[in-house]
Design an enzyme around this catalytic site. Structure first.
Site, PDB file in Angstrom:
ATOM      1  N   ARG A   3       0.824  -1.208   0.000  1.00 39.15           N
ATOM      2  CA  ARG A   3       0.000   0.000   0.000  1.00 39.15           C
ATOM      3  C   ARG A   3       0.865   1.269   0.000  1.00 39.15           C
ATOM      4  NH1 ARG A   3      -4.556   1.861   4.383  1.00 39.15           N
ATOM      5  NH2 ARG A   3      -2.677   2.357   5.541  1.00 39.15           N
ATOM      6  N   TYR A  14     -11.296   6.572  -5.944  1.00 35.13           N
ATOM      7  CA  TYR A  14     -11.208   7.355  -4.701  1.00 35.13           C
ATOM      8  C   TYR A  14     -10.183   8.489  -4.721  1.00 35.13           C
ATOM      9  CZ  TYR A  14      -7.565   3.802  -3.802  1.00 35.13           C
ATOM     10  OH  TYR A  14      -6.493   2.961  -3.902  1.00 35.13           O
ATOM     11  N   GLU A  16     -10.872  -7.950   3.512  1.00 32.23           N
ATOM     12  CA  GLU A  16      -9.752  -8.425   2.698  1.00 32.23           C
ATOM     13  C   GLU A  16      -8.596  -8.836   3.622  1.00 32.23           C
ATOM     14  OE1 GLU A  16      -8.256  -5.508  -0.060  1.00 32.23           O
ATOM     15  OE2 GLU A  16      -6.873  -6.905  -1.016  1.00 32.23           O
ATOM     16  N   HIS A  49     -13.800  -8.860  -2.453  1.00 27.74           N
ATOM     17  CA  HIS A  49     -12.893  -9.794  -1.765  1.00 27.74           C
ATOM     18  C   HIS A  49     -13.663 -10.753  -0.844  1.00 27.74           C
ATOM     19  CE1 HIS A  49      -9.651  -7.575  -3.498  1.00 27.74           C
ATOM     20  NE2 HIS A  49      -9.900  -6.483  -2.787  1.00 27.74           N
ATOM     21  N   ASP A  88      -8.847  -5.733 -10.269  1.00 24.53           N
ATOM     22  CA  ASP A  88      -8.472  -4.961  -9.087  1.00 24.53           C
ATOM     23  C   ASP A  88      -7.160  -4.192  -9.250  1.00 24.53           C
ATOM     24  OD1 ASP A  88      -8.227  -3.992  -6.516  1.00 24.53           O
ATOM     25  OD2 ASP A  88      -8.089  -5.932  -5.515  1.00 24.53           O
TER      26      ASP A  88
HETATM   27 ZN   LIG Z   1      -9.804  -2.826  -4.628  1.00 25.10          ZN
END
Ligand SMILES: [Zn+2]
Length: 453
Positions: free
Chosen positions: A85, A124, A241, A275, A326
């Site tokens: 991330r 987002y 997830e 997920h 994804d």
């Molecule tokens: Zn996603």
């Protein structure tokens, strides 16, 4: 008698939901299928010939277009979802409406080359870095809608609420971190106000998304659910997830993320949990019993070492399944479909949890329903004329009998075997080449290069 503006496609082999039918003529007027004729052994005069197995167009139900820029980069070294991330945020920091448009156009073109006719973009990155709105507060969403038009595919813009960096017992949760400031509208009310300005078009629908129970405080969930309910719009949410999300939810709210969503009216037939990996038996019943869908993203889930979600149990309890690429570690819906089955085989040491027909349904009809395109995903009269043709004469697909075309497509073909992609009766990919974006690899390379720090 054929209408003067009707176009006829002749499908050498067609997937008609349950079986492969040889020699099918499909008539199309104004982007819709007006007739499907079987027992047509040779192409009618003037028909466009689609050699191979033609499937209904594929739906990529979960996409973050900018993650395509991470390909390769995040395959170096080890780590977890959480270290991945950090790299992902470094790319998010650099997006502008212009660079995002260029990247998404190329990524959606890659999808079209992989037979995808509709994408669900879980979006987002709304504002400028630091959180200042652009002059048009929907500039980023508009860039994505324009990119889909340029690449010739349909989009459902799942405009995503993202307000906090984590759960806490404070009202509003933990404030967003530096990277996340540009994701946040400040409140679900402000999100709804911005999002309500977005207009649907022929190729674009607007839906909602809750990033996760980490990023949307519990007291904001009902506002989002109501917004989607009023518009009968799809509502997607990343759900369980990671086990860390479950642990935090138990600690703060004393329940699972699924229970929290149920409590605030988020679950239902127009909702899709993405997920749905780490669930309790009660979670599975809540999701299935409410008709909430499940979007599995197996190539990402395995890339991020997430775990294998209980897709069989979810489906048995009533949750329709869809598939998404994804993070775009690869973009190949056929690989997503077979990975769902093959994961389950490794997990249970038994074979055949889904038929090829059921896997294709997840990749087409049910994926489209999850995105609010209920009239796409089947080859029948009245449906949108979205078609994907798979070559049955490539090195991967030559040999099996044509009547085993669905099994061949799902278990042996790859995105490289997509020969034609037709969206609304328009030939977007012809003989493996994109008709609108001339050099897709070059467009991808240039767009990714522009984002590299
Ligand atoms: Zn996603």
């Amino acid at each position: 008698m054929t209408h003067p503006h009707t176009r006829t496609y002749w499908l050498e082999h067609a997937w008609l939901d349950t079986h492969v039918e040889p020699g099918v003529a499909v008539e199309v007027l104004d982007g819709r299928i007006t007739a499907v004729r079987t027992d047509v052994p040779t192409p009618p005069p003037g028909a466009e010939i689609l050699r191979g197995l033609t499937l209904p167009g594929l739906a990529n139900a979960h996409s973050h277009a900018f993650h395509r820029a991470l390909r390769g980069t995040v395959q170096v070294g080890s780590g977890t979802f959480w270290t991945w991330r950090e790299v992902m945020y470094s790319f998010a920091d650099r997006l502008t409406p212009e660079t995002y448009h260029a990247l998404a156009r190329a990524v959606y073109a890659e999808m079209a080359l992989a037979g995808v006719t509709s994408v669900g973009e879980f979006h987002y990155v709304h504002h400028a870095p630091g959180g200042t709105p652009y002059a048009d507060p929907n500039a980023m969403g508009e860039a994505l809608i324009a990119a889909a038009a340029d690449a010739g595919i349909r989009i459902t813009l799942l405009d995503t609420v993202y307000l906090s960096s984590g759960m806490s017992d404070k009202r509003g949760g933990e404030p967003p971190n530096t990277h996340q400031l540009r994701f946040s509208d400040g409140s679900a009310e402000a999100w709804a106000e911005r999002c309500s300005v977005l207009k649907e078009r022929d190729h674009a629908r607007i839906g909602a998304a809750i990033h996760s129970v980490r990023a949307v405080p519990a007291d904001q969930l009902a506002t989002v659910a109501r917004w989607a309910e009023e518009r009968r719009a799809p509502l997607h949410v990343h759900l369980s997830e990671q086990t860390a999300e479950n642990d935090a939810c138990q600690e703060i709210h004393g329940c699972t993320p699924t229970q929290l969503l149920a409590l605030h009216g988020v679950l239902g037939p127009r909702t899709t949990g993405v997920h749905n990996t780490h669930l309790t038996a009660e979670d599975i019943s809540l999701i299935g019993g409410s008709g909430t869908g499940t979007c599995m993203c197996p190539t990402t889930e395995r890339d991020l070492a997430d775990g294998i979600g209980p897709a069989v149990a979810l489906q048995n309890e009533g949750s329709p399944l869809s598939l998404g690429s994804d993070s775009h570690a690869v973009i190949d819906l056929l690989e997503e479909a077979r990975a769902m089955e093959l994961n389950e085989r490794l997990h249970t040491r038994t074979r055949g949890h889904w038929t090829a027909a059921a896997l294709l349904r997840a990749a087409s009809a049910d994926g489209h329903v999850a995105l609010g395109w209920d009239e796409a995903g089947t080859i029948e009269e009245g449906a949108l004329a979205d078609l994907t043709t798979i070559a049955l004469d490539s090195v991967r697909t030559a040999g099996p009998l044509p009547r085993l075309g669905a099994e061949t497509a799902v278990f042996a073909a790859t995105a490289a075997d997509v020969r034609h992609t037709i969206v609304g009766g328009r030939h977007v990919v012809r003989d493996g080449a994109h008709a609108l974006v001339p050099d897709v690899p070059q467009a991808l390379a240039a767009a990714v290069e522009a984002l590299r720090g």
